[in-house]
Scaffold this active site. Sequence first.
Site, short mmCIF file in Angstrom:
data_model
loop_
_atom_site.label_atom_id
_atom_site.label_comp_id
_atom_site.label_asym_id
_atom_site.label_seq_id
_atom_site.Cartn_x
_atom_site.Cartn_y
_atom_site.Cartn_z
N LYS A 1 0.85 -1.20 0.00
CA LYS A 1 0.00 0.00 0.00
C LYS A 1 0.88 1.24 0.00
O LYS A 1 1.77 1.39 0.85
CB LYS A 1 -0.86 -0.04 1.27
CG LYS A 1 -2.23 0.54 1.13
CD LYS A 1 -3.00 0.24 2.41
CE LYS A 1 -4.36 0.84 2.42
NZ LYS A 1 -4.95 0.77 3.75
C1 E4P Z 1 -8.33 1.65 3.88
O1 E4P Z 1 -7.55 0.90 3.35
C2 E4P Z 1 -8.12 2.33 5.16
O2 E4P Z 1 -7.38 1.46 5.98
C3 E4P Z 1 -9.39 2.63 5.90
O3 E4P Z 1 -10.53 2.25 5.16
C4 E4P Z 1 -9.45 3.98 6.49
O4 E4P Z 1 -10.69 4.15 7.16
P1 E4P Z 1 -10.96 5.33 8.19
O5 E4P Z 1 -11.14 6.59 7.43
O6 E4P Z 1 -12.22 4.92 8.89
O7 E4P Z 1 -9.76 5.38 9.11
#
Ligand code: E4P
Length: 216
Positions: free
Chosen positions: A83
């Site tokens: 990522k």
């Molecule tokens: C996605 O890959 C992220 O880890 C996640 O969906 C972020 O979510 P949040 O905005 O609730 O922290």
Amino acid sequence: MKFFVDTADTDEIKSLAEAGLIDGVTTNPSLIAKSGRNMSDVIAEICELTTGHVSAEVVATDFDTMVSEGRKLQKIASNVAVKLPLTMDGLKACRTLSDAGTAVNVTLCFSANQALLAAKAGAAYISPFIGRLDDMNIDGMEVIEEIRIIYDNYGFETEILAASIRNANHVKLSALAGADVATVPPNVLRGLASHPLTDKGLAAFLADAKKAGIKI
Ligand code: E4P
């Protein structure tokens, strides 16, 4: 539509995987920190719980270090997706790692133009953050809809991974908008199964079965 679970909690992942409900996992540095565990250990354990992609995020911000962190993460297991943040260095690292055969999930996407760049850079996944846009009174779902149109216009194969999902409605609207994947927190995923009329109907069926002495 694929469902990923957005957590680094291995007990939750195990139980949802056993229920056959998940196709992969996403994590981020905040979720890893919350687990209180060493990142390589927890990613390795998660990778054993699913055959789908497990997103593991770099913490560097410059191209060279992002690539070297990405290579280290990729070595943890064959189903790791690296990522990377949607920055110019992140996009460059995406091209390098993707060309070498690594699946890359480009994260922290908040606009259709950013998603267009991620597709051009060869990303396997683009992660538009719905909830964080909604938090700012910007319609997160509109971004998913725009990306779907743009990717279909040009036949980009990058998968739209709806992220920052906060509720069941986000899941439904992502599916309607044609997102390829939704990454969902465990409580939201479990909540999708529940409906008061299901509970009420089941209670009535069971009461009638008991009264009639039905046995199978
Ligand atoms: C996605 O890959 C992220 O880890 C996640 O969906 C972020 O979510 P949040 O905005 O609730 O922290």
